[in-house]
Design a protein around this motif. Structure first.
Motif, PDB file in Angstrom:
ATOM      1  N   ILE A  14       0.832  -1.202   0.000  1.00  0.00           N
ATOM      2  CA  ILE A  14       0.000   0.000   0.000  1.00  0.00           C
ATOM      3  C   ILE A  14       0.866   1.250   0.000  1.00  0.00           C
ATOM      4  O   ILE A  14       0.561   2.226  -0.692  1.00  0.00           O
ATOM      5  N   ASP A  15       1.931   1.213   0.755  1.00  0.00           N
ATOM      6  CA  ASP A  15       2.841   2.358   0.775  1.00  0.00           C
ATOM      7  C   ASP A  15       3.396   2.611  -0.622  1.00  0.00           C
ATOM      8  O   ASP A  15       3.418   3.746  -1.094  1.00  0.00           O
ATOM      9  N   GLU A  18       3.421   5.531  -5.931  1.00  0.00           N
ATOM     10  CA  GLU A  18       3.465   5.423  -7.389  1.00  0.00           C
ATOM     11  C   GLU A  18       2.126   5.782  -8.060  1.00  0.00           C
ATOM     12  O   GLU A  18       2.122   6.279  -9.182  1.00  0.00           O
ATOM     13  N   PHE A  19       1.021   5.482  -7.399  1.00  0.00           N
ATOM     14  CA  PHE A  19      -0.314   5.758  -7.946  1.00  0.00           C
ATOM     15  C   PHE A  19      -1.164   6.408  -6.846  1.00  0.00           C
ATOM     16  O   PHE A  19      -2.014   5.755  -6.239  1.00  0.00           O
ATOM     17  N   PRO A  20      -0.952   7.695  -6.576  1.00  0.00           N
ATOM     18  CA  PRO A  20      -1.586   8.330  -5.415  1.00  0.00           C
ATOM     19  C   PRO A  20      -3.109   8.437  -5.460  1.00  0.00           C
ATOM     20  O   PRO A  20      -3.745   8.601  -4.425  1.00  0.00           O
ATOM     21  N   LYS A  21      -3.720   8.310  -6.618  1.00  0.00           N
ATOM     22  CA  LYS A  21      -5.181   8.459  -6.703  1.00  0.00           C
ATOM     23  C   LYS A  21      -5.932   7.137  -6.593  1.00  0.00           C
ATOM     24  O   LYS A  21      -7.149   7.128  -6.435  1.00  0.00           O
ATOM     25  N   GLY A  39      -5.977  12.086  -0.973  1.00  0.00           N
ATOM     26  CA  GLY A  39      -4.549  11.764  -0.906  1.00  0.00           C
ATOM     27  C   GLY A  39      -3.969  11.639   0.481  1.00  0.00           C
ATOM     28  O   GLY A  39      -3.173  10.751   0.748  1.00  0.00           O
ATOM     29  N   GLY A  40      -4.339  12.500   1.398  1.00  0.00           N
ATOM     30  CA  GLY A  40      -3.763  12.466   2.735  1.00  0.00           C
ATOM     31  C   GLY A  40      -4.563  11.666   3.749  1.00  0.00           C
ATOM     32  O   GLY A  40      -4.144  11.491   4.888  1.00  0.00           O
ATOM     33  N   LYS A  41      -5.730  11.172   3.365  1.00  0.00           N
ATOM     34  CA  LYS A  41      -6.616  10.474   4.313  1.00  0.00           C
ATOM     35  C   LYS A  41      -7.279   9.300   3.610  1.00  0.00           C
ATOM     36  O   LYS A  41      -8.033   9.481   2.669  1.00  0.00           O
ATOM     37  N   VAL A  72      -8.414  -3.709  -3.102  1.00  0.00           N
ATOM     38  CA  VAL A  72      -7.025  -3.305  -2.870  1.00  0.00           C
ATOM     39  C   VAL A  72      -6.089  -4.391  -3.375  1.00  0.00           C
ATOM     40  O   VAL A  72      -5.074  -4.102  -4.018  1.00  0.00           O
ATOM     41  N   ASP A  73      -6.437  -5.641  -3.115  1.00  0.00           N
ATOM     42  CA  ASP A  73      -5.613  -6.765  -3.595  1.00  0.00           C
ATOM     43  C   ASP A  73      -5.535  -6.766  -5.123  1.00  0.00           C
ATOM     44  O   ASP A  73      -4.464  -6.963  -5.704  1.00  0.00           O
ATOM     45  N   LYS A  74      -6.648  -6.528  -5.793  1.00  0.00           N
ATOM     46  CA  LYS A  74      -6.651  -6.474  -7.260  1.00  0.00           C
ATOM     47  C   LYS A  74      -5.786  -5.329  -7.776  1.00  0.00           C
ATOM     48  O   LYS A  74      -5.055  -5.479  -8.751  1.00  0.00           O
ATOM     49  N   ALA A  75      -5.866  -4.182  -7.123  1.00  0.00           N
ATOM     50  CA  ALA A  75      -5.066  -3.025  -7.530  1.00  0.00           C
ATOM     51  C   ALA A  75      -3.571  -3.305  -7.359  1.00  0.00           C
ATOM     52  O   ALA A  75      -2.762  -2.989  -8.229  1.00  0.00           O
ATOM     53  N   ILE A  76      -3.221  -3.923  -6.248  1.00  0.00           N
ATOM     54  CA  ILE A  76      -1.811  -4.260  -6.006  1.00  0.00           C
ATOM     55  C   ILE A  76      -1.326  -5.241  -7.043  1.00  0.00           C
ATOM     56  O   ILE A  76      -0.246  -5.090  -7.636  1.00  0.00           O
ATOM     57  N   THR A  77      -2.127  -6.278  -7.319  1.00  0.00           N
ATOM     58  CA  THR A  77      -1.751  -7.295  -8.313  1.00  0.00           C
ATOM     59  C   THR A  77      -1.631  -6.670  -9.697  1.00  0.00           C
ATOM     60  O   THR A  77      -0.657  -6.930 -10.411  1.00  0.00           O
ATOM     61  N   LYS A  78      -2.542  -5.839 -10.068  1.00  0.00           N
ATOM     62  CA  LYS A  78      -2.552  -5.251 -11.425  1.00  0.00           C
ATOM     63  C   LYS A  78      -1.445  -4.212 -11.609  1.00  0.00           C
ATOM     64  O   LYS A  78      -0.783  -4.198 -12.645  1.00  0.00           O
ATOM     65  N   LEU A  79      -1.236  -3.356 -10.619  1.00  0.00           N
ATOM     66  CA  LEU A  79      -0.339  -2.230 -10.814  1.00  0.00           C
ATOM     67  C   LEU A  79       1.096  -2.461 -10.337  1.00  0.00           C
ATOM     68  O   LEU A  79       2.016  -1.813 -10.826  1.00  0.00           O
ATOM     69  N   LEU A  80       1.297  -3.345  -9.371  1.00  0.00           N
ATOM     70  CA  LEU A  80       2.636  -3.510  -8.813  1.00  0.00           C
ATOM     71  C   LEU A  80       3.335  -4.808  -9.200  1.00  0.00           C
ATOM     72  O   LEU A  80       4.540  -4.925  -9.016  1.00  0.00           O
TER      73      LEU A  80
END
Length: 188
Positions: free
Chosen positions: A19-20, A25-28, A72-74, A179-187
């Motif tokens: 997540i960090d 890398e993808f703040p939005k 972004g900050g919250k 979140v898991d899908k986003a991590i798998t797809k983007l990272l």
């Protein structure tokens, strides 16, 4: 009265390192995911709370209002509700000879001695100054009156029973999945 429930922080800790990196890398992406899941959970909360309290949907929507969305900050989505002990008027109250009948919590209840109209039965008439509210007399002459309250408190109902369960059932698993899908797809 306001109750704020933040579920995003607790569930996002499982993916701390990824997540960090995703945030840098993808703040939005993460705020968008949290807001999408929060919107789905809000829809379920409104549906369930309508059934649980017996209030009209528009009353529930007005009480919940607009959430504080993630940015972004919250990374949290806050549904803040307001409302005290709801007046019987908002529960489809009708006057009968015994008192006022309404449906708090979806069950019919009679508030004996309460009134919504003026005059003598059976020729009772609406009193415009009452605005559709139900009242109890505080003294025998009837010169002092008070609103009839239902016992329904939206902030309390929002966090208990079927509504709390619906929120937990939707929010946590869906957030984790997205979140898991986003991590798998983007990272990866």
């Amino acid at each position: 009265m306001a109750i704020s429930i933040k579920w995003a922080d607790k569930h996002l800790m499982q993916f701390a390192k990824d997540i960090d990196r995703l945030s840098r890398e993808f703040p939005k992406v993460l705020p968008r995911i949290v807001n999408q899941v929060g919107d789905k959970a809000k829809t379920q909360v409104i549906r369930t709370l309508t059934k649980q309290t017996g209030l009209d949907r528009r009353v529930i929507v007005a009480a919940i209002g607009d959430p504080r969305r993630a940015h972004g900050g919250k990374l949290s989505y806050d549904m803040i509700t307001r409302g005290g002990n709801i007046r019987v008027k908002y529960l489809n109250a009708k006057e009968t000879e015994d008192g006022v009948v309404a449906k708090p919590f979806g069950r019919t209840a009679t508030y004996e001695g309460a009134f919504m109209k003026g005059g003598v039965f059976p020729n009772r008439t609406d009193v415009p100054q009452f605005g559709g509210h139900a009242f109890y007399r505080l003294n025998p002459r009837g010169t002092k009156i008070t609103f009839v309250r239902s016992g329904v408190v939206i902030p309390d109902e929002m966090t208990t029973g079927a509504t709390g369960a619906a929120f937990d059932k939707i929010a946590a698993p869906l957030l984790q999945e997205r979140v898991d899908k986003a991590i798998t797809k983007l990272l990866r």
